[in-house]
Structure formats: structure tokens, C-alpha cells
Design an enzyme around this catalytic site. Structure first.
Site, PDB file in Angstrom:
ATOM      1  N   LYS A 166       0.820  -1.214   0.000  1.00 45.99           N
ATOM      2  CA  LYS A 166       0.000   0.000   0.000  1.00 45.99           C
ATOM      3  C   LYS A 166       0.852   1.261   0.000  1.00 45.99           C
ATOM      4  O   LYS A 166       0.450   2.281  -0.545  1.00 45.99           O
ATOM      5  CB  LYS A 166      -0.941   0.015   1.207  1.00 45.99           C
ATOM      6  CG  LYS A 166      -2.138  -0.899   1.061  1.00 45.99           C
ATOM      7  CD  LYS A 166      -3.241  -0.448   1.995  1.00 45.99           C
ATOM      8  CE  LYS A 166      -4.494  -1.275   1.836  1.00 45.99           C
ATOM      9  NZ  LYS A 166      -5.539  -0.871   2.775  1.00 45.99           N
TER      10      LYS A 166
ATOM     11  N   LYS B 237      -4.747 -10.460  -6.929  1.00 45.07           N
ATOM     12  CA  LYS B 237      -5.953 -10.582  -6.107  1.00 45.07           C
ATOM     13  C   LYS B 237      -7.074  -9.697  -6.666  1.00 45.07           C
ATOM     14  O   LYS B 237      -6.799  -8.584  -7.115  1.00 45.07           O
ATOM     15  CB  LYS B 237      -5.576 -10.125  -4.681  1.00 45.07           C
ATOM     16  CG  LYS B 237      -6.608 -10.367  -3.626  1.00 45.07           C
ATOM     17  CD  LYS B 237      -6.159  -9.795  -2.284  1.00 45.07           C
ATOM     18  CE  LYS B 237      -6.341  -8.285  -2.226  1.00 45.07           C
ATOM     19  NZ  LYS B 237      -6.372  -7.727  -0.875  1.00 45.07           N
TER      20      LYS B 237
ATOM     21  N   LYS C 120     -10.913  -4.047  -4.690  1.00 46.94           N
ATOM     22  CA  LYS C 120     -11.722  -2.863  -4.998  1.00 46.94           C
ATOM     23  C   LYS C 120     -10.848  -1.708  -5.479  1.00 46.94           C
ATOM     24  O   LYS C 120     -11.349  -0.752  -6.045  1.00 46.94           O
ATOM     25  CB  LYS C 120     -12.593  -2.452  -3.809  1.00 46.94           C
ATOM     26  CG  LYS C 120     -11.925  -2.363  -2.459  1.00 46.94           C
ATOM     27  CD  LYS C 120     -13.007  -2.280  -1.351  1.00 46.94           C
ATOM     28  CE  LYS C 120     -12.497  -2.770  -0.011  1.00 46.94           C
ATOM     29  NZ  LYS C 120     -13.524  -3.114   0.940  1.00 46.94           N
TER      30      LYS C 120
HETATM   31  P1  AMP Z   1     -10.883  -5.367   2.870  1.00 44.42           P
HETATM   32  O1  AMP Z   1     -11.843  -5.038   1.801  1.00 44.42           O
HETATM   33  O2  AMP Z   1      -9.455  -5.233   2.433  1.00 44.42           O
HETATM   34  O3  AMP Z   1     -11.176  -4.700   4.166  1.00 44.42           O
HETATM   35  O4  AMP Z   1     -11.057  -6.934   3.119  1.00 44.42           O
HETATM   36  C1  AMP Z   1     -12.126  -7.443   3.886  1.00 44.42           C
HETATM   37  C2  AMP Z   1     -12.099  -8.952   3.918  1.00 44.42           C
HETATM   38  O5  AMP Z   1     -12.266  -9.481   2.594  1.00 44.42           O
HETATM   39  C3  AMP Z   1     -10.794  -9.563   4.462  1.00 44.42           C
HETATM   40  O6  AMP Z   1     -11.100 -10.698   5.244  1.00 44.42           O
HETATM   41  C4  AMP Z   1     -10.074  -9.964   3.212  1.00 44.42           C
HETATM   42  O7  AMP Z   1      -9.169 -11.028   3.439  1.00 44.42           O
HETATM   43  C5  AMP Z   1     -11.228 -10.406   2.316  1.00 44.42           C
HETATM   44  N1  AMP Z   1     -10.861 -10.274   0.899  1.00 44.42           N
HETATM   45  C6  AMP Z   1     -10.597  -9.121   0.223  1.00 44.42           C
HETATM   46  N2  AMP Z   1     -10.292  -9.385  -1.062  1.00 44.42           N
HETATM   47  C7  AMP Z   1     -10.361 -10.744  -1.199  1.00 44.42           C
HETATM   48  C8  AMP Z   1     -10.158 -11.641  -2.299  1.00 44.42           C
HETATM   49  N3  AMP Z   1      -9.831 -11.195  -3.508  1.00 44.42           N
HETATM   50  N4  AMP Z   1     -10.317 -12.966  -2.064  1.00 44.42           N
HETATM   51  C9  AMP Z   1     -10.674 -13.441  -0.841  1.00 44.42           C
HETATM   52  N5  AMP Z   1     -10.877 -12.646   0.233  1.00 44.42           N
HETATM   53  C10 AMP Z   1     -10.722 -11.312   0.058  1.00 44.42           C
END
Ligand code: AMP
Ligand code: TRP
Length: 345
Positions: free
Chosen positions: A124, A207, A210
Site C-alpha cells: 500500500k 488478487k 476494490k
Molecule cells: P478489505 O476489503 O481489504 O477490508 O477486506 C475485507 C475482507 O475481505 C478480508 O477478510 C479480506 O481477506 C477479504 N478479501 C478481500 N479481497 C479478497 C479476495 N480477492 N479474495 C478473498 N478474500 C478477500
């Protein structure tokens, strides 16, 4: 860490997890996190606490109006996906000041070297790490506080959060060791299912995120049926037919990703999916996948849109969630202050 690791069996079985309100929800968030949160809520053997981590979101710039909107939309997403505010505690992090208070203590427990190894910080912060916020660097200590201020024993997350959860364990172990106590549990990560790492639809080595500049790389929870079908139709694949066993997906990241998505959406394991679709071409499999994705996601996005029409109801749910969360967090923080030696605690 070499210290004997205490088991967490003396603690109430409690799940905590969080998602950042930093833009829309993706299929990765849904399959890797939210759907698992619902499973753990329904399983019945845990108290479940789920949080919109707005303090984490501002470690990188967030426009204030967009942040407010994203927090409410995320709350709508939780509810539409099946989180029931009567069964789970649902709230936004900034409403429970004990998170930030415990994070300060953990800033004094965690070591600079531990933080410098965090790959999410490196990703990041990018090339110009000197210009990253101090909050982005301290992010994992706040995450440890989120979890440990509830004495949470289990944390469901996607694969990308594994390193942060190891750090959470290291913080709990060092705190317990330094203060000669067994106050904090050594939390178990729960990284399970076919979709712990959903990959980009355009590049099977990245990955799904968003923050990816290409909208075609991800399925958003707010995409309509046509958009979902179009993104899946255009998803990168290889020219081979699908194999009939998981082994045949090993060097085929894009094919593996689409099969994993199918398996997670259908609540099947990958081998069972391949028994059905092995030998099919993508021209046949992709329409099956888009029908399934639309069938599972459309009701959620419709319900999210409906809930967003009445933000007063969302705010009332968050109010009530924050009160219930504080009832758990405040005594744990107070006891921590006593252990550390703060007069008056
Ligand atoms: P965040 O949007 O970064 O706050 O992520 C929230 C949750 O979604 C966390 O548990 C991440 O590990 C999961 N997550 C985000 N992107 C992915 C992805 N591409 N595949 C699986 N889990 C994800
Ligand atoms: N760091 C997590 C992410 O980016 C979000 C998060 C913050 C979290 N605090 C947490 C996840 C506590 C689990 C538990 O996805």
C-alpha cells in the site's frame, strides 16, 4: 516467538472480523469474508462480532462524504448477505473508542521490525514509503486491538490477512509474557473454503481488489445481471477444456480461479464441481458460472439498494451494535489498563 503458546480454551468462543468501508464490496470480499461470517453466525457455537473498520480506512485518504456513504453501504451489504443484527453485533469501529485506546498500548508492545515486515504495508505504501501515513504503518496494531479488545478466539478472513493475524498472535503473546499474565487469547485465524483468495478476472496472478483501476477485473456486489455476465464472458482463460480433477488446474491460474468461484458460490468442493464440468469448454462453463453468480448475487444487491433507501434504519442498527460492542470492550480495556499500571483504572 518461542514462548509456550497458551490455548484459547479458557475464553468464550467469540468471532470478530472487520471490513474496510473504503469503496464498494467485491465478490472477493463476499466469498472470502462475508459469506463465511454468515456461516459462523449460523453455526451457533460462537458469539459473532462484525465491524466496519472506518479508522483503518482513513490510513489512506478518504473523502468524508464518500466514507460516510461507504460505511452505511457496507452495513447494508452485511445485512443483505445474511448478517442478522439480532444474532450478531454489527457496528462501526470509530463508535467504540476502546479500539483506538487498546491500539495505543499495542503500539508500545509491537516492535518496529515486526511492522516493517508487513507485506500489506509495503504494497500500500508503494515506492514512496516516506510519504505513507504513520497510521498505515501502525495499521496491524489497531487490527490486533480490534480483535483482542473482545478477547476474540476466532477470526475469519481471506488469505491476504494471514500475516496480520500472525502479528496479532505475536502481540498477545508478548503482552502476556511482558506483564506475566494470560489475559489475552492467542487467536485462531479461520481461512477456509474454496475462495480464500479470489483472483482478478483479468490476471490470475493478482488478487481481486476494490482498488484495481480496471473495473473489468472484479465483480462488484452492486453490479447488475448484465454487467456480471459481461465481465465473466470477458474473463481471461486459456484455450484448454476444463480438467476432471483439481490436479489439472495447477498451472492454470485463471481456470482455477473461475472454478473456485463456482465452487464457493455453489457451496460445493472443487472436486465435486469438476466431476460435473470436467471436459467442458469455457464457452459452455462461463454461462453456467454467470447464471450462478447472478442467482446468488442479485438478491443481495437488490436488498442492499432497498436498505440504502432508509439510512435511518441503518444508523439505528449501528447505534445499537456500538452499545453492545462497548459492553464487551470497556471492561477488557479497563483490565488492560490495570495490568499495565494506569492509576485510576
Ligand atoms: P478489505 O476489503 O481489504 O477490508 O477486506 C475485507 C475482507 O475481505 C478480508 O477478510 C479480506 O481477506 C477479504 N478479501 C478481500 N479481497 C479478497 C479476495 N480477492 N479474495 C478473498 N478474500 C478477500
Ligand atoms: N485488515 C483487514 C482487511 O484489510 C480489515 C480488518 C481490520 C480486520 N481489523 C480487522 C479483519 C480485525 C479481521 C479482524 O481486510
Amino acid at each position: 516467538m518461542t514462548e509456550a503458546v497458551q490455548t484459547s480454551s479458557q475464553f468464550t468462543p467469540r468471532v470478530f472480523s472487520g471490513i474496510q468501508p473504503s469503496g464498494g464490496l467485491t465478490l472477493g470480499n463476499y466469498l472470502g469474508a462475508m459469506k463465511r461470517f454468515v456461516d459462523m453466525q449460523e453455526e451457533g457455537s460462537f458469539e459473532t462480532v462484525y465491524c466496519m473498520v472506518d479508522l483503518h480506512a482513513i490510513t489512506v485518504w478518504q473523502d468524508p462524504d464518500k466514507l460516510r456513504h461507504a460505511t452505511r453501504e457496507l452495513c447494508a451489504g452485511f445485512i443483505a448477505a445474511g448478517i442478522d443484527p439480532a444474532k450478531s453485533i454489527l457496528f462501526n469501529q470509530s463508535r467504540v473508542p476502546e479500539h483506538a485506546q487498546l491500539a495505543w498500548i499495542f503500539n508500545c508492545v509491537a516492535r518496529m521490525g515486526w511492522m516493517q515486515r508487513m507485506t500489506q504495508f509495503k504494497d500500500k505504501a508503494g515506492k514512496n514509503a516516506q510519504n505513507a501515513s504513520l497510521g498505515l504503518f501502525a495499521y496491524p496494531a489497531l487490527m490486533a486491538a480490534d480483535i483482542l479488545v473482545y478477547h476474540a478466539t476466532h477470526v475469519p478472513v481471506g488469505e491476504d490477512q494471514k500475516q496480520h493475524l500472525e502479528l496479532t498472535r505475536d502481540i498477545a503473546i508478548k503482552f502476556n509474557h511482558d506483564y506475566g499474565t494470560e489475559f489475552f487469547p492467542v487467536t485462531e485465524p479461520v481461512i477456509e473454503g474454496a475462495a480464500t483468495r479470489v483472483m482478478s478476472l483479468r490476471d490470475g496472478s493478482k488478487k481481486m481488489s476494490k482498488s484495481d483501476p480496471s473495473d473489468a477485473s472484479r465483480i462488484n456486489m452492486t453490479d447488475d445481471a448484465d454487467t456480471i455476465a459481461k465481465k465473466i464472458r470477458k474473463a481471461k482463460t486459456d484455450p484448454e477444456a476444463l480438467p476432471s480433477e483439481a490436479k489439472g488446474l495447477e498451472d492454470r491460474p485463471e481456470a482455477r480461479n473461475l472454478v473456485n468461484i463456482y465452487a464457493a458460490l455453489a457451496d460445493m468442493d472443487v472436486d465435486a464441481v469438476l466431476r460435473d464440468v470436467g471436459g467442458k469448454q469455457f464457452s459452455e462453463f462461463k454461462p453456467m458460472l454467470s447464471d450462478l453468480a447472478v442467482a446468488k448475487l442479485a438478491p443481495i444487491s437488490t436488498e442492499m439498494a432497498r436498505l440504502m433507501q432508509d439510512t435511518a434504519e441503518i444508523d439505528a442498527i449501528l447505534d445499537q451494535g456500538a452499545t453492545r460492542a462497548r459492553d464487551i470492550a470497556a471492561p477488557i480495556l479497563q483490565k488492560t489498563y490495570q495490568i499495565v499500571g494506569m492509576v485510576g483504572a
